[in-house]
Design a protein around this motif. Structure first.
Motif, PDB file in Angstrom:
ATOM      1  N   GLU A   1      -9.477   3.204  -3.155  1.00 25.06           N
ATOM      2  CA  GLU A   1      -9.077   2.421  -1.988  1.00 25.06           C
ATOM      3  C   GLU A   1      -9.538   0.968  -2.118  1.00 25.06           C
ATOM      4  O   GLU A   1      -8.806   0.048  -1.737  1.00 25.06           O
ATOM      5  CB  GLU A   1      -9.659   3.049  -0.712  1.00 25.06           C
ATOM      6  CG  GLU A   1      -9.079   4.405  -0.369  1.00 25.06           C
ATOM      7  CD  GLU A   1      -7.640   4.298   0.104  1.00 25.06           C
ATOM      8  OE1 GLU A   1      -7.409   4.055   1.294  1.00 25.06           O
ATOM      9  OE2 GLU A   1      -6.731   4.470  -0.747  1.00 25.06           O
TER      10      GLU A   1
ATOM     11  N   LEU B   1      -6.256   4.570  -8.722  1.00 26.66           N
ATOM     12  CA  LEU B   1      -6.787   3.362  -8.085  1.00 26.66           C
ATOM     13  C   LEU B   1      -7.516   3.782  -6.814  1.00 26.66           C
ATOM     14  O   LEU B   1      -6.923   4.405  -5.930  1.00 26.66           O
ATOM     15  CB  LEU B   1      -5.659   2.381  -7.734  1.00 26.66           C
ATOM     16  CG  LEU B   1      -4.912   1.698  -8.876  1.00 26.66           C
ATOM     17  CD1 LEU B   1      -3.757   0.859  -8.324  1.00 26.66           C
ATOM     18  CD2 LEU B   1      -5.849   0.815  -9.693  1.00 26.66           C
TER      19      LEU B   1
ATOM     20  N   MET C   1       2.279   2.062  -3.404  1.00 28.35           N
ATOM     21  CA  MET C   1       1.303   2.626  -4.334  1.00 28.35           C
ATOM     22  C   MET C   1       0.991   4.084  -4.008  1.00 28.35           C
ATOM     23  O   MET C   1       0.834   4.910  -4.907  1.00 28.35           O
ATOM     24  CB  MET C   1       0.016   1.787  -4.309  1.00 28.35           C
ATOM     25  CG  MET C   1       0.139   0.446  -4.987  1.00 28.35           C
ATOM     26  SD  MET C   1      -1.459  -0.414  -5.133  1.00 28.35           S
ATOM     27  CE  MET C   1      -1.670  -1.026  -3.463  1.00 28.35           C
TER      28      MET C   1
ATOM     29  N   ASP D   1      -5.978   8.166  -5.516  1.00 26.50           N
ATOM     30  CA  ASP D   1      -7.351   7.649  -5.570  1.00 26.50           C
ATOM     31  C   ASP D   1      -8.007   7.874  -6.930  1.00 26.50           C
ATOM     32  O   ASP D   1      -9.021   7.229  -7.238  1.00 26.50           O
ATOM     33  CB  ASP D   1      -8.193   8.296  -4.472  1.00 26.50           C
ATOM     34  CG  ASP D   1      -7.778   7.835  -3.084  1.00 26.50           C
ATOM     35  OD1 ASP D   1      -7.081   6.799  -2.997  1.00 26.50           O
ATOM     36  OD2 ASP D   1      -8.121   8.514  -2.095  1.00 26.50           O
TER      37      ASP D   1
ATOM     38  N   GLU E   1      -9.940  -0.674  -4.933  1.00 28.30           N
ATOM     39  CA  GLU E   1      -9.088  -1.314  -5.933  1.00 28.30           C
ATOM     40  C   GLU E   1      -7.697  -1.608  -5.368  1.00 28.30           C
ATOM     41  O   GLU E   1      -7.105  -2.648  -5.683  1.00 28.30           O
ATOM     42  CB  GLU E   1      -8.987  -0.421  -7.170  1.00 28.30           C
ATOM     43  CG  GLU E   1     -10.280  -0.360  -7.975  1.00 28.30           C
ATOM     44  CD  GLU E   1     -10.204   0.621  -9.120  1.00 28.30           C
ATOM     45  OE1 GLU E   1     -10.875   0.398 -10.156  1.00 28.30           O
ATOM     46  OE2 GLU E   1      -9.469   1.635  -8.998  1.00 28.30           O
ATOM     47  N   LYS E   2      -7.194  -0.721  -4.526  1.00 28.84           N
ATOM     48  CA  LYS E   2      -5.909  -1.011  -3.868  1.00 28.84           C
ATOM     49  C   LYS E   2      -6.041  -2.247  -2.990  1.00 28.84           C
ATOM     50  O   LYS E   2      -5.140  -3.094  -2.931  1.00 28.84           O
ATOM     51  CB  LYS E   2      -5.468   0.186  -3.022  1.00 28.84           C
ATOM     52  CG  LYS E   2      -5.007   1.400  -3.819  1.00 28.84           C
ATOM     53  CD  LYS E   2      -4.480   2.477  -2.885  1.00 28.84           C
ATOM     54  CE  LYS E   2      -3.963   3.689  -3.651  1.00 28.84           C
ATOM     55  NZ  LYS E   2      -5.054   4.499  -4.249  1.00 28.84           N
ATOM     56  N   ARG E   3      -7.171  -2.364  -2.294  1.00 23.90           N
ATOM     57  CA  ARG E   3      -7.388  -3.552  -1.466  1.00 23.90           C
ATOM     58  C   ARG E   3      -7.428  -4.816  -2.316  1.00 23.90           C
ATOM     59  O   ARG E   3      -6.845  -5.849  -1.950  1.00 23.90           O
ATOM     60  CB  ARG E   3      -8.697  -3.397  -0.692  1.00 23.90           C
ATOM     61  CG  ARG E   3      -8.977  -4.538   0.276  1.00 23.90           C
ATOM     62  CD  ARG E   3     -10.393  -4.498   0.797  1.00 23.90           C
ATOM     63  NE  ARG E   3     -10.622  -5.546   1.776  1.00 23.90           N
ATOM     64  CZ  ARG E   3     -11.814  -6.024   2.099  1.00 23.90           C
ATOM     65  NH1 ARG E   3     -12.909  -5.527   1.517  1.00 23.90           N
ATOM     66  NH2 ARG E   3     -11.948  -6.981   2.999  1.00 23.90           N
TER      67      ARG E   3
ATOM     68  N   TYR F   1       0.832  -1.203   0.000  1.00 28.19           N
ATOM     69  CA  TYR F   1       0.000   0.000   0.000  1.00 28.19           C
ATOM     70  C   TYR F   1       0.867   1.254   0.000  1.00 28.19           C
ATOM     71  O   TYR F   1       0.605   2.208  -0.745  1.00 28.19           O
ATOM     72  CB  TYR F   1      -0.924  -0.011   1.220  1.00 28.19           C
ATOM     73  CG  TYR F   1      -1.820   1.200   1.312  1.00 28.19           C
ATOM     74  CD1 TYR F   1      -3.048   1.230   0.657  1.00 28.19           C
ATOM     75  CD2 TYR F   1      -1.440   2.317   2.058  1.00 28.19           C
ATOM     76  CE1 TYR F   1      -3.875   2.341   0.740  1.00 28.19           C
ATOM     77  CE2 TYR F   1      -2.260   3.430   2.139  1.00 28.19           C
ATOM     78  CZ  TYR F   1      -3.466   3.440   1.478  1.00 28.19           C
ATOM     79  OH  TYR F   1      -4.276   4.559   1.544  1.00 28.19           O
TER      80      TYR F   1
END
Length: 267
Positions: free
Chosen positions: A211, A209, A194, A206, A213-215, A191
């Protein structure tokens, strides 16, 4: 004669008693020392309170170890960038992975064993956050690995695979730089990379991507880390380079050896 025997017998008893007393004394001393050591280890140590570092401690650590390059007040210098706006997340990433402090100027800061404890890193990160602001730590939900793995794998192939390899094994870039492997990277550092864009990595804000999509992407990488290769030996997961080298050395090498053996047998 009888008197001499009694004297000798009494002498033997006296020496044995001395040895016994010495042995008992050593046992008692050792037992007392062991008991005291166990008691000291069992009692709550006051070091748990004395080792808790404050933001002021973080400032002192920063100025003693980081200010040469980054300035006394995060303003930076000719040897390093300013840290205003970088945030505690970037500091934790760089120091916990051993990239900072750098041992020498190079195209890219290599990952190595961290030179500070977790408490020291947290204190320095807190002071940088207090003074300059920036990216902070995410919620635990983003790092729990419970996102959509299929969606995350697609996001990884679209956004990350061109540098980090489709299998996450890393790859070479230009001018001595490289994209490191992500196969041993924690969810927090995935994380942080990114969000903060360390080294040559772009920042995935954001708008790029979300939050969620990051997950999903983090969940996919964690899944890749846990799953064995279904195809057998990974050969470094470097694709046709390592696979072709393997075929040339072992495949064609075996054919040459077989040809030599057949020729020798026929002769």
């Amino acid at each position: 004669m009888s008197r001499e025997k009694k004297t000798r017998a009494g002498g033997r008893r006296s020496r044995m008693a001395t040895v016994a007393l010495i042995g008992i004394g050593l046992l008692l001393t050792g037992g007392a020392y062991a008991g005291a050591s166990a008691a000291m280890a069992a009692t709550p140590s006051s070091s748990t309170t004395t080792t808790e570092l404050t933001v002021d401690d973080g400032k002192k650590l920063f100025q003693a170890n980081c200010a040469t390059c980054h300035g006394m007040n995060l303003e930076g210098s000719e040897n390093g960038p300013g840290l205003a706006g970088t945030g505690e997340l970037a500091v934790e990433f760089q120091m916990a992975t051993g990239r900072m402090p750098m041992q020498a100027q190079s195209p890219q800061a290599p990952q190595k064993a961290p030179q500070f404890t977790d408490e020291q890193i947290a204190a320095i990160a807190s002071w940088v956050q207090q003074e300059g602001g920036g990216a902070t730590f995410p919620s635990e939900e983003i790092l729990d690995g419970g996102g959509n793995v299929a969606e995350g794998a697609e996001l990884f192939r679209i956004n990350c695979a061109m540098c980090h390899n489709v299998a996450g094994a890393g790859g070479a870039l230009t001018e001595g730089k490289y994209a490191p492997s992500v196969m041993n990277t924690s969810a927090l550092h995935l994380y942080a990379a990114m969000v903060t864009g360390p080294q040559n990595m772009p920042v995935f804000n954001d708008m790029t991507l979300t939050e969620d999509e990051k997950r999903d992407l983090i969940s996919a990488v964690l899944y890749m880390q846990e799953q064995p290769s279904p195809g057998g030996m990974t050969l470094g997961s470097l694709g046709p380079v390592s696979e072709g080298l393997f075929v040339w050395i072992f495949g064609i090498g075996a054919l040459v050896a077989l040809t030599v053996w057949i020729t020798a047998k026929s002769n």
